[in-house]
Scaffold this motif. Structure first.
Motif, PDB file in Angstrom:
ATOM      1  N   ALA A 147       0.925  -1.362   0.004  1.00 49.19           N
ATOM      2  CA  ALA A 147      -0.298   0.389  -0.369  1.00 49.19           C
ATOM      3  C   ALA A 147       0.561   1.011  -0.053  1.00 49.19           C
ATOM      4  CB  ALA A 147      -0.777   0.082   1.180  1.00 49.19           C
ATOM      5  N   LEU A 148       1.962   1.416  -0.491  1.00 50.85           N
ATOM      6  CA  LEU A 148       3.085   2.970   0.086  1.00 50.85           C
ATOM      7  C   LEU A 148       3.831   2.395  -1.224  1.00 50.85           C
ATOM      8  CD1 LEU A 148       3.064   4.719   1.792  1.00 50.85           C
ATOM      9  CD2 LEU A 148       5.814   3.578   2.715  1.00 50.85           C
ATOM     10  N   PRO A 149       4.508   3.392  -1.847  1.00 54.06           N
ATOM     11  CA  PRO A 149       4.934   3.310  -3.042  1.00 54.06           C
ATOM     12  C   PRO A 149       6.476   3.177  -2.735  1.00 54.06           C
ATOM     13  CG  PRO A 149       4.394   5.231  -3.198  1.00 54.06           C
ATOM     14  CD  PRO A 149       3.553   4.727  -2.354  1.00 54.06           C
ATOM     15  N   ASP A 150       7.221   2.478  -3.590  1.00 49.80           N
ATOM     16  CA  ASP A 150       8.890   1.561  -3.410  1.00 49.80           C
ATOM     17  C   ASP A 150       9.787   3.830  -2.828  1.00 49.80           C
ATOM     18  OD1 ASP A 150      10.683   0.328  -2.969  1.00 49.80           O
ATOM     19  OD2 ASP A 150      11.348   0.785  -4.880  1.00 49.80           O
ATOM     20  N   LEU A 151      10.150   3.593  -1.718  1.00 47.08           N
ATOM     21  CA  LEU A 151      11.081   4.637  -1.435  1.00 47.08           C
ATOM     22  C   LEU A 151      12.315   4.662  -1.468  1.00 47.08           C
ATOM     23  CD1 LEU A 151       8.686   5.618   1.374  1.00 47.08           C
ATOM     24  CD2 LEU A 151       8.564   7.092  -0.987  1.00 47.08           C
ATOM     25  N   PRO A 152      13.334   6.146  -1.293  1.00 51.49           N
ATOM     26  CA  PRO A 152      14.772   5.671  -1.698  1.00 51.49           C
ATOM     27  C   PRO A 152      15.020   4.435  -0.012  1.00 51.49           C
ATOM     28  CG  PRO A 152      13.955   7.558  -1.825  1.00 51.49           C
ATOM     29  CD  PRO A 152      12.393   7.036  -1.370  1.00 51.49           C
ATOM     30  N   ASP A 153      16.012   4.983   0.138  1.00 52.53           N
ATOM     31  CA  ASP A 153      16.519   3.876   0.887  1.00 52.53           C
ATOM     32  C   ASP A 153      16.888   4.620   2.333  1.00 52.53           C
ATOM     33  OD1 ASP A 153      17.503   1.482  -0.616  1.00 52.53           O
ATOM     34  OD2 ASP A 153      19.395   1.449  -1.175  1.00 52.53           O
ATOM     35  N   ASP A 154      17.053   5.854   2.294  1.00 51.12           N
ATOM     36  CA  ASP A 154      16.884   6.508   3.422  1.00 51.12           C
ATOM     37  C   ASP A 154      15.744   6.645   3.528  1.00 51.12           C
ATOM     38  OD1 ASP A 154      16.128   8.559   1.884  1.00 51.12           O
ATOM     39  OD2 ASP A 154      17.787   9.562   2.030  1.00 51.12           O
ATOM     40  N   THR A 230      -8.866  17.185  14.301  1.00 47.77           N
ATOM     41  CA  THR A 230      -9.718  17.235  13.935  1.00 47.77           C
ATOM     42  C   THR A 230     -10.419  16.540  14.906  1.00 47.77           C
ATOM     43  OG1 THR A 230      -9.436  15.149  13.360  1.00 47.77           O
ATOM     44  CG2 THR A 230      -8.371  16.303  11.703  1.00 47.77           C
ATOM     45  N   ASN A 231     -10.483  16.624  15.753  1.00 51.11           N
ATOM     46  CA  ASN A 231     -11.812  15.781  17.034  1.00 51.11           C
ATOM     47  C   ASN A 231     -11.958  14.960  17.151  1.00 51.11           C
ATOM     48  OD1 ASN A 231     -11.750  18.730  18.566  1.00 51.11           O
ATOM     49  ND2 ASN A 231     -12.916  19.928  17.007  1.00 51.11           N
ATOM     50  N   ASP A 232     -10.850  13.932  16.300  1.00 52.71           N
ATOM     51  CA  ASP A 232     -11.036  12.836  15.943  1.00 52.71           C
ATOM     52  C   ASP A 232     -12.164  12.233  14.778  1.00 52.71           C
ATOM     53  OD1 ASP A 232     -10.794   9.907  16.990  1.00 52.71           O
ATOM     54  OD2 ASP A 232     -12.058   9.903  18.384  1.00 52.71           O
ATOM     55  N   ARG A 233     -11.978  13.207  14.171  1.00 53.44           N
ATOM     56  CA  ARG A 233     -12.887  12.869  13.305  1.00 53.44           C
ATOM     57  C   ARG A 233     -12.011  12.448  11.928  1.00 53.44           C
ATOM     58  NH1 ARG A 233     -14.413  18.063  13.730  1.00 53.44           N
ATOM     59  NH2 ARG A 233     -13.739  19.361  12.355  1.00 53.44           N
ATOM     60  N   LYS A 234     -11.262  12.737  12.054  1.00 52.14           N
ATOM     61  CA  LYS A 234      -9.888  12.087  10.581  1.00 52.14           C
ATOM     62  C   LYS A 234      -8.350  11.364  11.676  1.00 52.14           C
ATOM     63  CE  LYS A 234     -11.426  13.443   6.760  1.00 52.14           C
ATOM     64  NZ  LYS A 234     -12.729  12.688   6.020  1.00 52.14           N
ATOM     65  N   GLY A 235      -8.110  10.539  11.097  1.00 50.46           N
ATOM     66  CA  GLY A 235      -6.612   9.628  11.798  1.00 50.46           C
ATOM     67  C   GLY A 235      -6.054   9.142  10.353  1.00 50.46           C
ATOM     68  N   LEU A 236      -4.752   8.908  10.490  1.00 57.27           N
ATOM     69  CA  LEU A 236      -3.608   7.913  10.022  1.00 57.27           C
ATOM     70  C   LEU A 236      -4.669   7.659   8.820  1.00 57.27           C
ATOM     71  CD1 LEU A 236      -0.957   7.973   9.215  1.00 57.27           C
ATOM     72  CD2 LEU A 236      -0.555   6.409  10.414  1.00 57.27           C
ATOM     73  N   LYS A 237      -5.534   6.485   9.163  1.00 53.59           N
ATOM     74  CA  LYS A 237      -5.984   6.113   7.822  1.00 53.59           C
ATOM     75  C   LYS A 237      -6.456   6.219   6.899  1.00 53.59           C
ATOM     76  CE  LYS A 237      -9.044   2.862   9.754  1.00 53.59           C
ATOM     77  NZ  LYS A 237     -10.173   1.696  10.294  1.00 53.59           N
ATOM     78  N   ASP A 238      -7.068   7.862   7.628  1.00 55.39           N
ATOM     79  CA  ASP A 238      -7.553   8.278   5.740  1.00 55.39           C
ATOM     80  C   ASP A 238      -6.766   8.864   5.609  1.00 55.39           C
ATOM     81  OD1 ASP A 238     -10.444   8.919   6.800  1.00 55.39           O
ATOM     82  OD2 ASP A 238      -9.498   9.144   8.539  1.00 55.39           O
ATOM     83  N   ALA A 239      -5.525   9.216   5.536  1.00 51.25           N
ATOM     84  CA  ALA A 239      -4.077   9.683   5.334  1.00 51.25           C
ATOM     85  C   ALA A 239      -4.049   8.664   4.059  1.00 51.25           C
ATOM     86  CB  ALA A 239      -2.938  10.427   5.823  1.00 51.25           C
ATOM     87  N   LEU A 240      -3.598   7.107   5.095  1.00 50.06           N
ATOM     88  CA  LEU A 240      -2.643   6.154   4.267  1.00 50.06           C
ATOM     89  C   LEU A 240      -4.371   5.942   3.011  1.00 50.06           C
ATOM     90  CD1 LEU A 240      -1.645   4.040   6.742  1.00 50.06           C
ATOM     91  CD2 LEU A 240      -0.533   5.728   5.397  1.00 50.06           C
ATOM     92  N   ARG A 241      -5.797   5.537   3.110  1.00 53.98           N
ATOM     93  CA  ARG A 241      -6.336   5.705   2.757  1.00 53.98           C
ATOM     94  C   ARG A 241      -6.266   6.304   1.248  1.00 53.98           C
ATOM     95  NH1 ARG A 241     -12.713   3.362   5.248  1.00 53.98           N
ATOM     96  NH2 ARG A 241     -11.937   1.777   6.271  1.00 53.98           N
ATOM     97  N   ALA A 242      -6.159   7.826   1.240  1.00 59.19           N
ATOM     98  CA  ALA A 242      -6.192   8.357   0.346  1.00 59.19           C
ATOM     99  C   ALA A 242      -5.361   8.261  -1.107  1.00 59.19           C
ATOM    100  CB  ALA A 242      -5.832  10.027   0.713  1.00 59.19           C
ATOM    101  N   VAL A 243      -3.847   7.294   0.072  1.00 58.59           N
ATOM    102  CA  VAL A 243      -2.979   7.197  -0.729  1.00 58.59           C
ATOM    103  C   VAL A 243      -2.863   6.230  -1.938  1.00 58.59           C
ATOM    104  CG1 VAL A 243      -0.003   6.160  -0.876  1.00 58.59           C
ATOM    105  CG2 VAL A 243      -0.715   8.690   0.884  1.00 58.59           C
ATOM    106  N   VAL A 244      -3.303   5.138  -1.773  1.00 59.77           N
ATOM    107  CA  VAL A 244      -4.116   4.205  -1.943  1.00 59.77           C
ATOM    108  C   VAL A 244      -5.329   4.255  -3.017  1.00 59.77           C
ATOM    109  CG1 VAL A 244      -5.304   1.337  -1.824  1.00 59.77           C
ATOM    110  CG2 VAL A 244      -3.621   2.293  -0.586  1.00 59.77           C
ATOM    111  N   ALA A 245      -6.399   5.441  -2.855  1.00 64.61           N
ATOM    112  CA  ALA A 245      -7.471   6.294  -3.639  1.00 64.61           C
ATOM    113  C   ALA A 245      -6.174   6.619  -4.742  1.00 64.61           C
ATOM    114  CB  ALA A 245      -8.493   6.546  -3.078  1.00 64.61           C
ATOM    115  N   SER A 246      -5.165   7.556  -4.678  1.00 71.41           N
ATOM    116  CA  SER A 246      -3.997   8.011  -6.121  1.00 71.41           C
ATOM    117  C   SER A 246      -3.265   6.637  -6.832  1.00 71.41           C
ATOM    118  CB  SER A 246      -3.852   8.551  -5.036  1.00 71.41           C
ATOM    119  OG  SER A 246      -4.087  10.151  -4.430  1.00 71.41           O
ATOM    120  N   GLY A 247      -3.642   5.709  -6.841  1.00 73.16           N
ATOM    121  CA  GLY A 247      -2.426   4.693  -7.755  1.00 73.16           C
ATOM    122  C   GLY A 247      -1.373   4.905  -6.878  1.00 73.16           C
ATOM    123  N   GLY A 248      -1.324   5.114  -5.427  1.00 77.75           N
ATOM    124  CA  GLY A 248       0.442   4.770  -4.663  1.00 77.75           C
ATOM    125  C   GLY A 248       0.858   3.287  -3.728  1.00 77.75           C
ATOM    126  N   GLY A 249       0.619   2.045  -4.633  1.00 77.25           N
ATOM    127  CA  GLY A 249       1.172   1.461  -4.425  1.00 77.25           C
ATOM    128  C   GLY A 249       2.364   0.618  -4.873  1.00 77.25           C
TER     129      GLY A 249
END
Length: 324
Positions: A147-154, A230-249
């Protein structure tokens, strides 16, 4: 390429990747697999909008093929529920038995191999039991890597830290792990990610602790910070889902800045970008004692935990590890 056992085997993994590339052609005929080994059986199933192919290399397993496929499917389901879909459209899992071994479950995942967006090689001990698979974390960890693009070694710490953080939460989301076990693991292991003397930030300190648990600590603090803002309306899951929805595999090569910007837009914050600017190049210690108190998590009997429902961030804790 993502290896669960850490940076000390990066060179080995690179060599194995070359071996894999050399046998891709023979693997495509359905008879050959890792390093030219014979594939004796192949099954496919659908999950979260994806097709996942499971190939069994020659070798003996006490487990039935049905048991192994069920384990892989359960892991894929956990990841699909967490992300709202399986992160890539097609994935391949190659099971390689280890003769005479009783407990080994080792995984490595690559992006864009042999026509598959994601390929995972699992070395599975011959005598591994069904109960061991039921309690296993490795397969879910490997699927999170897709679920995450390939990143540089560092920035390997982001790849491994994210998988370390998301894996238990994803398993809890489908009832494969209790909320207590999620927070017990974080409580008893997260300290391994704290910077030590000589630390130069996550990008420049490629130790086991900083790679896996330092990365996981970044994710935990980002999750808590997003939920605070965000008063608990959003979390890291929302950010990660957006990356996947953008094609970031895993088959994509994106700069981490792009991943973080997509995540920040999804949450309406700048938490990820701001944290990366601080954590990447210098050590940022975290007062974990204070954090656990705010979240209402304390040590319990038998390496477990006790929850305080009246803690200031008890609701945030519950949201992070919610079943859905």
């Amino acid at each position: 390429m993502r290896c669960w056992w850490g940076l000390r085997t990066v060179v080995m993994c690179a060599c194995l990747a070359l071996l894999w590339a050399g046998c891709v052609g023979c693997a495509q005929d359905g008879h050959r697999g890792w390093r030219g080994e014979r594939i004796v059986a192949s099954q496919s199933f659908g999950e979260g909008g994806a097709t996942i192919q499971v190939d069994f290399a020659a070798g003996d397993l006490d487990l039935s093929q049905a048991d192994v496929v069920s384990w892989i499917h359960a892991s894929a389901h956990s990841v699909a529920v967490f992300y709202g879909r399986f992160p890539v459209a097609r994935a391949r899992v190659v099971i390689e038995p280890i003769a005479g071994d009783s407990d080994s479950i080792h995984g490595t995942t690559w992006g864009g191999v042999g026509g598959f967006p994601a390929v995972t090689r699992v070395r599975l001990g011959q005598h591994v039991t069904k109960d061991a698979l039921k309690d296993d974390w490795v397969m879910t960890h490997e699927f999170v890597h897709t679920a995450l693009p390939d990143l540089p070694d560092d920035q390997h710490w982001m790849e491994e830290g994210l998988a370390t953080y998301v894996e238990p939460i994803a398993r809890a989301g489908t009832g494969r792990l209790t909320e207590e076990r999620v927070w017990a693991e974080f409580l008893h292991e997260m300290h391994n990610g704290e910077p030590e003397r000589g630390d130069r930030g996550l990008n420049e300190t490629q130790t086991w602790g900083r790679t896996y648990w330092g990365g996981a600590m970044f994710c935990l603090m980002a999750d808590v910070s997003i939920r605070r803002e965000t008063n608990d309306r959003k979390g890291l899951k929302d950010a990660l889902r957006a990356v996947v929805a953008s094609g970031g595999g895993i088959d994509k090569d994106w700069p981490l800045s792009r991943v973080l910007q997509i995540g920040d837009r999804a949450t309406g914050t700048s938490v990820l970008t701001d944290m990366y600017a601080k954590w990447s190049e210098r050590p940022v210690p975290v007062d974990l004692v204070a954090l656990w108190k705010e979240l209402g998590v304390s040590a319990g009997p038998n390496n477990g935990v006790v929850f305080d429902a009246k803690a200031p961030l008890a609701a945030v804790r519950q949201s992070i590890s919610a079943s859905r």
